[in-house]
Design an enzyme around this catalytic site. Structure first.
Site, PDB file in Angstrom:
ATOM      1  N   ASP A  46      11.470   0.865  -2.240  1.00 15.00           N
ATOM      2  CA  ASP A  46      11.466   1.484  -0.915  1.00 15.00           C
ATOM      3  C   ASP A  46      12.829   1.291  -0.237  1.00 15.00           C
ATOM      4  O   ASP A  46      13.064   1.797   0.857  1.00 15.00           O
ATOM      5  CB  ASP A  46      10.313   0.966  -0.048  1.00 15.00           C
ATOM      6  N   SER A  47      13.746   0.594  -0.928  1.00 16.83           N
ATOM      7  CA  SER A  47      15.141   0.535  -0.468  1.00 16.83           C
ATOM      8  C   SER A  47      15.713   1.951  -0.378  1.00 16.83           C
ATOM      9  O   SER A  47      16.730   2.173   0.260  1.00 16.83           O
ATOM     10  CB  SER A  47      15.990  -0.306  -1.428  1.00 16.83           C
ATOM     11  N   ASP A  85       7.417   1.385  -5.997  1.00 14.34           N
ATOM     12  CA  ASP A  85       7.168   0.502  -4.852  1.00 14.34           C
ATOM     13  C   ASP A  85       6.089   1.078  -3.942  1.00 14.34           C
ATOM     14  O   ASP A  85       6.057   2.279  -3.683  1.00 14.34           O
ATOM     15  CB  ASP A  85       8.476   0.375  -4.043  1.00 14.34           C
ATOM     16  N   LYS A 115       4.585  -2.003  -7.294  1.00 13.97           N
ATOM     17  CA  LYS A 115       5.089  -3.287  -6.783  1.00 13.97           C
ATOM     18  C   LYS A 115       4.682  -3.396  -5.328  1.00 13.97           C
ATOM     19  O   LYS A 115       4.731  -2.401  -4.590  1.00 13.97           O
ATOM     20  CB  LYS A 115       6.615  -3.367  -6.909  1.00 13.97           C
ATOM     21  N   GLU A 117       4.743  -6.291  -1.780  1.00 15.22           N
ATOM     22  CA  GLU A 117       5.288  -7.526  -1.225  1.00 15.22           C
ATOM     23  C   GLU A 117       4.161  -8.417  -0.708  1.00 15.22           C
ATOM     24  O   GLU A 117       3.281  -7.934   0.007  1.00 15.22           O
ATOM     25  CB  GLU A 117       6.253  -7.195  -0.072  1.00 15.22           C
ATOM     26  N   GLU A 184      13.197 -12.759  -4.155  1.00  9.07           N
ATOM     27  CA  GLU A 184      14.432 -12.347  -3.472  1.00  9.07           C
ATOM     28  C   GLU A 184      14.931 -13.422  -2.502  1.00  9.07           C
ATOM     29  O   GLU A 184      14.152 -13.969  -1.708  1.00  9.07           O
ATOM     30  CB  GLU A 184      14.153 -11.029  -2.711  1.00  9.07           C
TER      31      GLU A 184
HETATM   32  O1  KIV Z   1      13.150  -1.823  -2.737  1.00  6.24           O
HETATM   33  C1  KIV Z   1      13.919  -2.458  -3.479  1.00  6.24           C
HETATM   34  O2  KIV Z   1      14.944  -1.951  -3.950  1.00  6.24           O
HETATM   35  C2  KIV Z   1      13.592  -3.833  -3.808  1.00  6.24           C
HETATM   36  C3  KIV Z   1      14.664  -4.656  -4.441  1.00  6.24           C
HETATM   37  C4  KIV Z   1      15.521  -5.241  -3.384  1.00  6.24           C
HETATM   38  C5  KIV Z   1      14.098  -5.690  -5.337  1.00  6.24           C
HETATM   39  O3  KIV Z   1      12.503  -4.272  -3.533  1.00  6.24           O
END
Ligand code: KIV
Length: 274
Positions: A46-47, A85, A115, A117, A184
Site C-alpha cells: 500500500d506504499s 497488501d 499481507k 499489519e 519493519e
Molecule cells: O507497503 C509497503 O511497501 C510495505 C513495505 C514497506 C514492507 O509494507
C-alpha cells in the site's frame, strides 16, 4: 528463467539459512523487470499510495486501488511470488469483512497471498483468513497504516517492554498460521530474537542483517522517490537523475531539430506529394 518460489520453499530457505529478497512493484512493466531479476518475491504494497498516487500516507489507499495495481503486476511477473497488501480499513472491522476482502484481493487480482499489519491483536483475524485457505504474511514493528498511534515513523521495540511485545507478536502471528512476517524498523538485536523465536521467515526492512530475508521499496532503492529517504534504504541506482537527463536530452534535441532524424522517421515517397 527463474522458478516461482512457494510458501514451503520460503520456510525451507529459512531452515537452510538461505536468504531471499522481496521488492515492490505496482505496474506491469516494473513487475516484468523484477520477474527478469533474481528477486524471489514482489510486494504490491500500500506504499503505492505514497510513491505512485502522491498521498501523504498509506491510510487512504482503497481496495479498488490495490486490486487495480496488483492485477497488472500478476500479469507482468508470472515467475515471481506476488504479495498483495490489504489496505487500511479492509480487515479491522470484523473477521468476516477481513475474509471477504482477502477473498477479493486473491480472486480479483490473482496474487499468491495477502499481507496485513498487526500482531497479537490480529491473531484471530489471521487464523480465520488462513482457515479460509488464504496464505497470510504479517507485518510487525513499524506498521505504516497506524503511524498516528505509534507517534510517527519511529523505530519500534527500543525498550525491554516494547521489545518483549514484538516477540509476543511474532509468536502470535506464527501460531495463527502466518507463513512469513515483514518486520519493519526494529533494532537489529530484537529482530534477530524475533527470527529465532519462530520457524517462519522474517523479512526485514530496517531490521538489520540477522533475519531471513530483506525487502525494499523499489522507488527508494532505485533513487526515484525524492520526498524522503529512510535511514535503512540503500540506493542501488539513481534512476531519477538518469530519467531527468534523458527527458532533458529529448527536449533539447527536439528544440534544436536533431530529433526525429531520418532514422526515426518514415521516409516513404507518397505519389503526388513532393
Ligand atoms: O507497503 C509497503 O511497501 C510495505 C513495505 C514497506 C514492507 O509494507
Amino acid at each position: 528463467m527463474k522458478k516461482k518460489v512457494s510458501v514451503l520453499d520460503m520456510k525451507k530457505m529459512k531452515q537452510e539459512g538461505k536468504k531471499f529478497t522481496m521488492v515492490t512493484a505496482y505496474d506491469y512493466t516494473s513487475a516484468s523487470i523484477v520477474d527478469s531479476s533474481t528477486a524471489e518475491l514482489i510486494l504490491v504494497g500500500d506504499s503505492l499510495g505514497m510513491v505512485m498516487l502522491g498521498y501523504d500516507s498509506t491510510t487512504g489507499v482503497t481496495m479498488e486501488e490495490m486490486i487495480h495495481h496488483i492485477r497488472p503486476v500478476v500479469k507482468g511477473a508470472p515467475n515471481t511470488f506476488i504479495v498483495g497488501d490489504m489496505p487500511f480499513g479492509s480487515y479491522n472491522v470484523s473477521v468476516e469483512e477481513a475474509i471477504k476482502n482477502s477473498n477479493r484481493i486473491m480472486k480479483e487480482a490473482g496474487c499468491d497471498c495477502i499481507k496485513l499489519e498487526g500482531g497479537v491483536e490480529f491473531a484471530d483475524t489471521i487464523e480465520a483468513i488462513v482457515k479460509a485457505g488464504i496464505p497470510v504474511m504479517a507485518h510487525l514493528g513499524l506498521t505504516p497504516q497506524t503511524t498516528a498511534q505509534l507517534g510517527g515513523f519511529k523505530v519500534q521495540g527500543k525498550d525491554l517492554k516494547t521489545a518483549q511485545k514484538l516477540i509476543k507478536d511474532i509468536k502470535a502471528v506464527a501460531k495463527a498460521g502466518a507463513f512469513a512476517a515483514v518486520v519493519e524498523c526494529v533494532p537489529s538485536k530484537v529482530a534477530k530474537l524475533m527470527s529465532e523465536s519462530v520457524d517462519i521467515p522474517i523479512i526485514g526492512i530496517g531490521a538489520g542483517p540477522d533475519v531471513d530475508a530483506q525487502v525494499l521499496v523499489t522507488q527508494d532503492m532505485m533513487g526515484m522517490y525524492d520526498k524522503f529517504t529512510p535511514k535503512f534504504v540503500k540506493k542501488y541506482s539513481n534512476i531519477r537523475d538518469i530519467m531527468i537527463k534523458a527527458y532533458d536530452e529529448f527536449n533539447e534535441e527536439v528544440k534544436e531539430g536533431s530529433f526525429p532524424s531520418p532514422e526515426y522517421s518514415f521516409n516513404i515517397n507518397v505519389e503526388g506529394i513532393e
